[in-house]
Scaffold this motif. Structure first.
Motif, PDB file in Angstrom:
ATOM      1  N   LEU A  99      44.080  41.487  44.916  1.00 19.52           N
ATOM      2  CA  LEU A  99      42.937  42.318  44.549  1.00 19.52           C
ATOM      3  C   LEU A  99      41.626  41.845  45.172  1.00 19.52           C
ATOM      4  O   LEU A  99      40.745  42.656  45.463  1.00 19.52           O
ATOM      5  CB  LEU A  99      42.778  42.350  43.022  1.00 19.52           C
ATOM      6  CG  LEU A  99      43.812  43.137  42.226  1.00 19.52           C
ATOM      7  CD1 LEU A  99      43.491  43.091  40.739  1.00 19.52           C
ATOM      8  CD2 LEU A  99      43.883  44.589  42.694  1.00 19.52           C
ATOM      9  N   ASN A 100      41.485  40.537  45.389  1.00 23.02           N
ATOM     10  CA  ASN A 100      40.186  40.005  45.788  1.00 23.02           C
ATOM     11  C   ASN A 100      40.091  39.601  47.254  1.00 23.02           C
ATOM     12  O   ASN A 100      38.988  39.515  47.788  1.00 23.02           O
ATOM     13  CB  ASN A 100      39.838  38.821  44.887  1.00 23.02           C
ATOM     14  CG  ASN A 100      39.695  39.230  43.440  1.00 23.02           C
ATOM     15  OD1 ASN A 100      38.720  39.874  43.066  1.00 23.02           O
ATOM     16  ND2 ASN A 100      40.677  38.890  42.618  1.00 23.02           N
ATOM     17  N   THR A 304      37.044  43.778  40.815  1.00 22.21           N
ATOM     18  CA  THR A 304      38.427  43.330  40.984  1.00 22.21           C
ATOM     19  C   THR A 304      38.676  42.001  40.269  1.00 22.21           C
ATOM     20  O   THR A 304      39.779  41.768  39.752  1.00 22.21           O
ATOM     21  CB  THR A 304      38.788  43.191  42.475  1.00 22.21           C
ATOM     22  OG1 THR A 304      37.844  42.329  43.133  1.00 22.21           O
ATOM     23  CG2 THR A 304      38.793  44.547  43.165  1.00 22.21           C
TER      24      THR A 304
END
Length: 417
Positions: A99-100, A304
């Motif tokens: 996500l990051n 996120t």
């Protein structure tokens, strides 16, 4: 003699200023970290009053600050807690990376910086700041919260991942051969595994070795051991923070309790110096040209990170409020992001990457303490408002006798504790 006097004046002014800023933050009831960073901007390159002779000492103090922050975090947990949390939370580490890291890689490609810069910026947006988060958890008195082990597990997984990522990115930036990069990676993984094994297997022996009824001897033994292990770990391409954290994990019983009481004032002093040092190395003039992409990236990756913490805490069975606290606490980026960007700047990959990374980290290192404090109250208030609106709409559409049942169902669907 003159330079010594100037050093004492400069460093004394810094410490006094930090004390006054800390008191101001206490009166306003929020973390002092943003004020420390702004002070660093004021006294750094391009600031109002650049420092001269004390900057090198501040740099050393900043390194010690990060090491002490992670050592104190490690003292809060046992080796058994660490191993069990890592075993159960590794899926959260994978979600965290996906996500990051992807937003950073996508931004670099959109700006036309190429694949190597994309891998670098992915690391910048992926890794949370262990130093900032450790300070925030202490300031907000959340070290004993149920969601805190989840937060620490994600941070440890990130820091251990750096043992893999940093050798890879170093090899990419230097254009070295696959064999040389693989050897560096193998050494880093071996050292990280060895330190973890010693901490888990021989923690009691280490505790007995450093334990002492004399506070002076205990302080010297624990601090010396921590700095020694952190230095060896960093020399072997493993994060010094990971080494310090594992020393804290290894200590237990009276040794851990005594070390915690003795080192708390030192941690607070050097942690404040760390945040000032970060600001010192940020030229305010380099921020405006890259502020828009940095802000966009900061907003996306703040969301996120909150999603990551929420999902990980939910998976661990934490209440809804704890999930929001976990997500908000993970937002801050810091020391690792700057290290990664610094490697790329030194290699000359992309001139704008350094200022973008600096602006991005500065935004989130200021925003992070605020999201840690306010994400959960804001989410709770929005949930209550949405629940009240739904109850009102349901009450107007069904007979009065059905109201309580529908209201109860709506409350369950919100998942409020």
């Amino acid at each position: 003699m003159h330079s010594s006097a100037v050093f004492l004046i400069e460093f004394g002014a810094i410490i006094l200023g930090l004390g006054l800023l800390g008191r101001l933050a206490g009166r306003l009831q929020f973390s002092p970290i943003p004020l420390y960073l702004l002070a660093g901007l004021a006294f750094g390159e391009g600031g109002l009053l650049p420092l001269g002779t004390s900057e090198e000492f501040v740099a050393i103090g900043a390194e010690i600050g990060v090491i002490l922050l992670l050592l104190m975090l490690g003292l809060e947990y046992t080796a058994t807690d660490l191993v069990s949390n890592l075993k159960t939370q590794y899926p959260a580490g994978l979600v965290d990376a996906a996500l990051n890291a992807l937003p950073g890689a996508a931004m670099a490609l959109l700006l036309g910086w190429g694949p190597v810069a994309a891998v670098v910026l992915a690391g910048v947006t992926w890794i949370s700041s262990s130093g900032v988060i450790a300070k925030v958890l202490g300031d907000l008195e959340r070290l004993g919260n149920r969601e805190t082990p989840v937060i620490l597990s994600i941070l440890v997984l990130e820091d251990l991942s750096m043992a893999v990522y940093l050798p890879i990115i170093t090899a990419l930036l230097a254009g070295t051969s696959l064999a040389a990069g693989s050897a560096t990676l193998a050494i880093a993984l071996g050292v990280a595994g060895l330190v973890l094994f010693v901490a888990v297997r021989y923690g009691r022996v280490i505790s007995r070795f450093v334990s002492s009824d004399d506070p002076e001897k205990l302080l010297l033994a624990v601090l010396g051991l921590t700095l020694l292990v952190a230095g060896i770990a960093q020399q072997l391409q493993v994060s010094a923070a990971v080494g310090a954290f594992l020393v804290g994990i290894a200590l237990s019983g009276e040794a851990a309790e005594g070390a915690h009481n003795l080192l708390s004032p030192l941690r607070d002093l050097f942690a404040a110096v760390f945040f000032v040092f970060f600001g010192l190395h940020t030229d305010p003039a380099s921020i405006p040209p890259v502020i828009l992409p940095a802000m966009a990236l900061a907003v996306v990756t703040a969301c996120t990170k909150i999603a990551t913490g929420y999902w990980a805490a939910k998976r661990a069975g934490i209440s809804v409020k704890g999930r929001w606290r976990a997500g908000g606490t993970l937002v801050a980026r810091g020391e690792f992001s700057i290290v990664i960007a610094g490697l790329a700047v030194t290699a000359g990959i992309e001139p704008s990457l350094g200022p973008l990374a600096t602006a991005y980290v500065l935004i989130l290192v200021i925003l992070g303490p605020l999201t840690a404090r306010w994400t959960e109250p804001l989410a709770t208030a929005l949930t209550r408002r949405r629940s009240a609106s739904a109850d009102s709409a349901t009450g107007s559409a069904v007979p009065a006798s059905g109201g309580p049942q529908e209201s109860a169902k709506e409350q369950d669907s919100t998942g409020r504790p």
